[in-house]
Design a protein around this motif. Structure first.
Motif, PDB file in Angstrom:
ATOM      1  N   GLY A  41       0.854  -1.534  -0.225  1.00  0.00           N
ATOM      2  CA  GLY A  41       0.019   0.155  -0.150  1.00  0.00           C
ATOM      3  C   GLY A  41       0.763   1.495  -0.046  1.00  0.00           C
ATOM      4  N   GLY A  42      -0.281   2.559  -1.097  1.00  0.00           N
ATOM      5  CA  GLY A  42       0.640   3.220  -0.786  1.00  0.00           C
ATOM      6  C   GLY A  42       1.338   4.252   0.764  1.00  0.00           C
ATOM      7  N   GLY A  76       2.956  -3.072  -3.581  1.00  0.00           N
ATOM      8  CA  GLY A  76       2.236  -4.706  -4.084  1.00  0.00           C
ATOM      9  C   GLY A  76       0.894  -3.651  -3.399  1.00  0.00           C
ATOM     10  N   TYR A  77      -0.297  -3.971  -3.903  1.00  0.00           N
ATOM     11  CA  TYR A  77      -1.325  -3.275  -3.728  1.00  0.00           C
ATOM     12  C   TYR A  77      -1.844  -3.861  -2.317  1.00  0.00           C
ATOM     13  CZ  TYR A  77      -2.231  -1.074  -7.931  1.00  0.00           C
ATOM     14  OH  TYR A  77      -2.132  -0.517  -9.254  1.00  0.00           O
ATOM     15  N   MET A  92      -9.901  -6.795  -2.492  1.00  0.00           N
ATOM     16  CA  MET A  92      -9.710  -7.874  -3.862  1.00  0.00           C
ATOM     17  C   MET A  92     -10.740  -7.949  -3.888  1.00  0.00           C
ATOM     18  SD  MET A  92      -7.344  -9.168  -3.169  1.00  0.00           S
ATOM     19  CE  MET A  92      -6.988 -11.050  -3.355  1.00  0.00           C
ATOM     20  N   SER A  93     -12.545  -7.250  -3.560  1.00  0.00           N
ATOM     21  CA  SER A  93     -13.838  -7.452  -3.832  1.00  0.00           C
ATOM     22  C   SER A  93     -13.744  -6.571  -5.357  1.00  0.00           C
ATOM     23  CB  SER A  93     -14.729  -6.490  -2.613  1.00  0.00           C
ATOM     24  OG  SER A  93     -14.181  -5.471  -2.644  1.00  0.00           O
ATOM     25  N   THR A  94     -13.215  -5.131  -5.354  1.00  0.00           N
ATOM     26  CA  THR A  94     -13.285  -4.454  -6.815  1.00  0.00           C
ATOM     27  C   THR A  94     -11.971  -5.303  -8.033  1.00  0.00           C
ATOM     28  OG1 THR A  94     -11.220  -3.444  -6.150  1.00  0.00           O
ATOM     29  CG2 THR A  94     -13.466  -2.176  -5.943  1.00  0.00           C
ATOM     30  N   ARG A  95     -11.421  -6.227  -7.528  1.00  0.00           N
ATOM     31  CA  ARG A  95     -10.232  -7.328  -8.113  1.00  0.00           C
ATOM     32  C   ARG A  95      -8.611  -5.719  -8.789  1.00  0.00           C
ATOM     33  NH1 ARG A  95     -11.497 -12.111  -8.684  1.00  0.00           N
ATOM     34  NH2 ARG A  95      -9.919 -11.952 -11.013  1.00  0.00           N
ATOM     35  N   THR A  96      -9.442  -5.142  -7.883  1.00  0.00           N
ATOM     36  CA  THR A  96      -8.003  -4.377  -8.123  1.00  0.00           C
ATOM     37  C   THR A  96      -7.026  -4.672  -7.850  1.00  0.00           C
ATOM     38  OG1 THR A  96      -8.886  -2.022  -7.340  1.00  0.00           O
ATOM     39  CG2 THR A  96      -7.123  -2.323  -6.984  1.00  0.00           C
ATOM     40  N   LEU A  97      -7.088  -5.911  -6.655  1.00  0.00           N
ATOM     41  CA  LEU A  97      -5.858  -6.964  -6.855  1.00  0.00           C
ATOM     42  C   LEU A  97      -6.788  -7.893  -6.461  1.00  0.00           C
ATOM     43  CD1 LEU A  97      -2.912  -7.042  -5.866  1.00  0.00           C
ATOM     44  CD2 LEU A  97      -4.374  -7.409  -3.391  1.00  0.00           C
ATOM     45  N   MET A 123      -2.178 -11.352  -8.526  1.00  0.00           N
ATOM     46  CA  MET A 123      -1.748  -9.574  -8.291  1.00  0.00           C
ATOM     47  C   MET A 123      -0.778 -10.398  -7.406  1.00  0.00           C
ATOM     48  SD  MET A 123      -4.367  -8.044 -10.059  1.00  0.00           S
ATOM     49  CE  MET A 123      -3.152  -6.298  -9.294  1.00  0.00           C
ATOM     50  N   LEU A 124      -1.577 -11.139  -5.989  1.00  0.00           N
ATOM     51  CA  LEU A 124      -1.341 -10.746  -4.582  1.00  0.00           C
ATOM     52  C   LEU A 124       0.424 -11.823  -4.372  1.00  0.00           C
ATOM     53  CD1 LEU A 124      -0.992  -9.655  -1.925  1.00  0.00           C
ATOM     54  CD2 LEU A 124      -2.638 -11.567  -1.500  1.00  0.00           C
ATOM     55  N   ARG A 125       0.121 -13.312  -5.314  1.00  0.00           N
ATOM     56  CA  ARG A 125       0.473 -14.153  -5.418  1.00  0.00           C
ATOM     57  C   ARG A 125       2.280 -14.170  -5.651  1.00  0.00           C
ATOM     58  NH1 ARG A 125      -3.212 -17.755  -5.467  1.00  0.00           N
ATOM     59  NH2 ARG A 125      -2.933 -17.887  -7.715  1.00  0.00           N
TER      60      ARG A 125
END
Length: 265
Positions: free
Chosen positions: A175-176, A222-223, A230-235, A239-241
Motif C-alpha cells: 500500500g501507498g 504491492g497493493y 480484493m472485492s473490486t479485483r484491484t488486487l 497478483m498478490l502471489r
C-alpha cells in the motif's frame, strides 16, 4: 536527556524505548506496552468494549500489535496498521480479518507459511523467512492514522529494521501509506534512496544502497490486500502471489513445497 525510561503514555516513549531493545522479541514486548497516542489508545479500547456481534465472546487484545515472524527473516512485509476487529482483537498482525485471510492464504500457496489461515495467537501458524510488521501498531479510526501518530510510532519500525538488518534482503510494501511511511525510516536507518525518489505502484521496485556493509536492500511495492481491493479485483490472489514470489526470489528464500491445493484465480 534523562536515562530513565519514560512512562508508556509519554509522547516520547517509542523514541526513547525502541533504541534500547536488543532483539525483536524484546522490541515486541515493549511495543505492546505503548500508550503514546491518546486517540489510538481510546479507539482500540473502545473497539474492545463495543465489539462486533460475531466476536462478543472474545477477550480483545486491545493493545499495540507487534510484528510477527522470525528474527532472522531475509524478507519483511510492511502493511498499514491493525484492524479494529482483526489484529486489535487477536493480538497478531493481519490475523482475523479479510486482509489477513488473503495474505496468509497467498503466503501458504507459495510455501512461506505453514497454514493458509490465521485465526488467533497460538493457532500454530509459522512463517518461513518472512517477518510482517507495520508503521502504526495500534488500530486507527477509519483505518487512517494521522501523520503525527505515524511519526510517533516510527521509532518502533526503525529499530525493528535495524535488528533485522544482518539478514534482511528485501521488503514487500503493501500500500501507498506504508510506502510513504517506510522511505524516511529507511534513510534514517542508513540506507540510501535512489534518485528520483521511488514511486509506489503494484510491482514497483527500488534498490537502496547500504554504505555500511555494501549489501543493497530491495523494495517491492504491492497493493494492500484490503477487502475493498480484493472485492473490486484491484488486487487479485494471483497478483498478490506474484509480488510475494518476487519478494521471496530477491530475498533468496529457500524453495519450499507449495500448498497442494489449487490456487485461486
Amino acid at each position: 536527556m534523562s536515562s530513565r525510561r519514560p512512562p508508556p503514555d509519554s509522547h516520547d516513549y517509542p523514541a526513547r524505548t525502541a533504541p534500547r531493545t536488543s532483539s525483536p522479541s524484546k522490541l515486541d514486548a515493549a511495543v505492546t506496552t505503548c500508550r503514546a497516542c491518546p486517540r489510538l489508545v481510546a479507539w482500540r479500547e473502545e473497539a474492545a468494549r463495543i465489539k462486533r456481534r460475531a466476536f462478543r465472546d472474545w477477550q480483545y487484545w486491545a493493545r499495540p500489535v507487534p510484528g510477527f515472524g522470525p528474527a532472522d527473516a531475509p524478507l519483511a512485509i510492511v502493511g498499514l496498521a491493525p484492524a479494529a476487529h482483526g489484529g486489535n482483537r487477536t493480538g497478531r498482525i493481519f490475523t482475523g480479518d479479510p486482509s489477513g485471510d488473503a495474505l496468509y492464504a497467498a503466503l501458504h500457496d507459495i510455501g512461506l507459511a505453514s497454514q493458509p489461515t490465521a485465526t488467533h495467537r497460538g493457532d500454530g501458524l509459522e512463517l518461513y523467512g518472512v517477518r510482517i510488521t507495520v508503521p502504526v501498531h495500534c488500530a486507527p479510526p477509519g483505518n487512517r492514522p494521522t501523520t503525527g501518530e505515524r511519526d510517533t510510532c516510527r521509532p518502533w519500525l526503525a529499530r525493528e529494521l535495524e535488528l533485522l538488518r544482518p539478514t534482511l534482503r528485501a521488503i514487500l510494501v503493501l500500500g501507498g501509506f506504508a510506502w510513504q511511511a517506510l522511505l524516511p525510516v529507511l534513510t534514517d536507518t542508513g540506507w540510501q534512496l535512489p534518485r528520483p525518489r521511488p514511486v509506489f505502484g503494484h510491482g514497483a521496485e527500488a534498490l537502496l544502497a547500504d554504505p555500511g556493509d555494501g549489501r543493497p536492500l530491495h523494495l517491492v511495492g504491492g497493493y494492500h490486500p484490503s477487502q475493498r481491493n480484493m472485492s473490486t479485483r484491484t488486487l487479485t490472489p494471483a497478483m498478490l502471489r506474484d509480488v510475494l514470489r518476487r519478494g521471496a526470489e530477491i530475498a533468496e528464500l529457500p524453495a519450499r513445497p507449495p500448498h497442494r491445493g489449487r490456487p485461486g484465480p
